[in-house]
Design a protein around this motif. Structure first.
Motif, PDB file in Angstrom:
ATOM      1  N   GLY A 198      24.089  69.639  58.796  1.00 47.05           N
ATOM      2  CA  GLY A 198      23.880  68.312  59.358  1.00 47.05           C
ATOM      3  C   GLY A 198      22.414  67.974  59.535  1.00 47.05           C
ATOM      4  O   GLY A 198      21.971  66.869  59.197  1.00 47.05           O
ATOM      5  N   ILE A 199      21.643  68.920  60.056  1.00 48.87           N
ATOM      6  CA  ILE A 199      20.220  68.663  60.267  1.00 48.87           C
ATOM      7  C   ILE A 199      19.489  68.562  58.936  1.00 48.87           C
ATOM      8  O   ILE A 199      18.587  67.745  58.768  1.00 48.87           O
ATOM      9  CB  ILE A 199      19.609  69.741  61.175  1.00 48.87           C
ATOM     10  N   ALA A 200      19.883  69.394  57.964  1.00 45.39           N
ATOM     11  CA  ALA A 200      19.269  69.297  56.631  1.00 45.39           C
ATOM     12  C   ALA A 200      19.515  67.912  56.035  1.00 45.39           C
ATOM     13  O   ALA A 200      18.634  67.324  55.402  1.00 45.39           O
ATOM     14  CB  ALA A 200      19.819  70.381  55.722  1.00 45.39           C
ATOM     15  N   CYS A 201      20.720  67.381  56.252  1.00 48.35           N
ATOM     16  CA  CYS A 201      21.024  66.034  55.778  1.00 48.35           C
ATOM     17  C   CYS A 201      20.141  65.003  56.474  1.00 48.35           C
ATOM     18  O   CYS A 201      19.614  64.088  55.836  1.00 48.35           O
ATOM     19  CB  CYS A 201      22.506  65.719  56.022  1.00 48.35           C
ATOM     20  N   ALA A 202      19.951  65.162  57.785  1.00 47.96           N
ATOM     21  CA  ALA A 202      19.106  64.228  58.532  1.00 47.96           C
ATOM     22  C   ALA A 202      17.671  64.255  58.028  1.00 47.96           C
ATOM     23  O   ALA A 202      17.002  63.214  57.960  1.00 47.96           O
ATOM     24  CB  ALA A 202      19.147  64.565  60.025  1.00 47.96           C
ATOM     25  N   LEU A 203      17.201  65.425  57.657  1.00 46.81           N
ATOM     26  CA  LEU A 203      15.819  65.558  57.201  1.00 46.81           C
ATOM     27  C   LEU A 203      15.562  64.861  55.869  1.00 46.81           C
ATOM     28  O   LEU A 203      14.458  64.380  55.623  1.00 46.81           O
ATOM     29  CB  LEU A 203      15.456  67.040  57.081  1.00 46.81           C
ATOM     30  N   ARG A 204      16.582  64.797  55.038  1.00 43.50           N
ATOM     31  CA  ARG A 204      16.366  64.176  53.727  1.00 43.50           C
ATOM     32  C   ARG A 204      16.860  62.724  53.664  1.00 43.50           C
ATOM     33  O   ARG A 204      16.707  62.074  52.642  1.00 43.50           O
ATOM     34  CB  ARG A 204      17.073  64.986  52.637  1.00 43.50           C
ATOM     35  N   THR A 205      17.451  62.232  54.756  1.00 46.89           N
ATOM     36  CA  THR A 205      18.012  60.882  54.759  1.00 46.89           C
ATOM     37  C   THR A 205      17.154  59.956  55.602  1.00 46.89           C
ATOM     38  O   THR A 205      17.048  60.135  56.817  1.00 46.89           O
ATOM     39  CB  THR A 205      19.453  60.897  55.302  1.00 46.89           C
ATOM     40  N   ASP A 206      16.568  58.968  54.964  1.00 44.26           N
ATOM     41  CA  ASP A 206      15.698  58.030  55.658  1.00 44.26           C
ATOM     42  C   ASP A 206      16.497  56.893  56.286  1.00 44.26           C
ATOM     43  O   ASP A 206      16.202  56.453  57.388  1.00 44.26           O
ATOM     44  CB  ASP A 206      14.664  57.474  54.685  1.00 44.26           C
ATOM     45  N   ARG A 207      17.518  56.417  55.582  1.00 41.28           N
ATOM     46  CA  ARG A 207      18.324  55.293  56.061  1.00 41.28           C
ATOM     47  C   ARG A 207      19.785  55.699  56.048  1.00 41.28           C
ATOM     48  O   ARG A 207      20.287  56.195  55.045  1.00 41.28           O
ATOM     49  CB  ARG A 207      18.110  54.066  55.175  1.00 41.28           C
TER      50      ARG A 207
END
Length: 217
Positions: A198-207
């Motif tokens: 989940g955090i890895a996804c947050a790090l690569r997702t800007d919007r």
């Protein structure tokens, strides 16, 4: 839509001490397992956050002398079978039990004069989709309660709203009990895998994306 977010120098993930009579806290066990790892070029830092101790968390939020560009808090919740991505923190304390410091605030603000609420700055819909596609049980939660979790979540978002914290993300994730605590539950390795993904996804997702995940009541 999604894009590439700015690369953080540090990711701070905090857990909680056992409380309410429990002898273990899966959030702290997960943090200990994640501490010191480097994922995608980012250094992960783990921290323990005793109940209602916002100053201790915020002091550690500039670990290494540089702001963490993505921060998260997570704690266990009885009755949950999924990793719950919290949407909103509200400016109220209304405790049913005492916290570990012996406090039991009722109908008091988390921050006097603060906004009524803050929304998470994490891309929770993108995180939800990513977790579900990986076969990890997850959901968006519409309330973080009115106890310690909401208190610290609100304090975090209030901190990140201050000048100098632009671009720093934060949020709260509830995690299920461990099997030895009761049912429903999730093993600690599953919790760690879900939090890391989940955090890895947050790090690569800007919007964040648009995806249904609401509640009727």
């Amino acid at each position: 839509m999604s894009g590439t977010a700015r690369r953080p120098s540090t990711v701070l993930v905090t857990g909680f001490d056992p409380f309410g009579g429990s002898k273990v806290n899966p959030s702290w066990q997960a943090v200990q397992a994640m501490h010191g790892r480097e994922i995608g070029g980012r250094q992960w830092s783990g921290s323990n956050c005793p109940p209602c101790s916002i100053p201790r968390w915020s002091t550690g939020a500039r670990a290494g002398g540089a702001p963490a560009r993505a921060g998260g808090l997570h704690r266990p919740a009885a009755g949950r079978s999924a990793i719950s991505l919290e949407r909103i923190a509200i400016n109220v304390n209304d405790a049913r039990i005492h916290d570990n410091a012996g406090r039991k605030p009722i109908d008091t603000p988390v921050v006097a004069g603060g906004p009524a609420a803050y929304f998470t700055s994490l891309p929770i819909k993108a995180m939800l989709l990513d977790l579900l596609e990986a076969g990890i049980n997850a959901e968006v939660s519409q309330t973080a309660g009115t106890f310690v979790c909401n208190h610290v979540f609100y304090g975090l978002m209030h901190l990140l709203a201050r000048p100098g914290w632009e671009g720093t993300r934060g949020g709260l994730v509830h995690v299920p009990w461990l099997p030895e605590q009761g049912q429903p539950s999730m093993r600690v390795d599953e919790i760690v895998a879900g939090l890391e993904r989940g955090i890895a996804c947050a790090l690569r997702t800007d919007r964040d994306i648009r995806k249904e995940a609401g509640a009727i009541a």
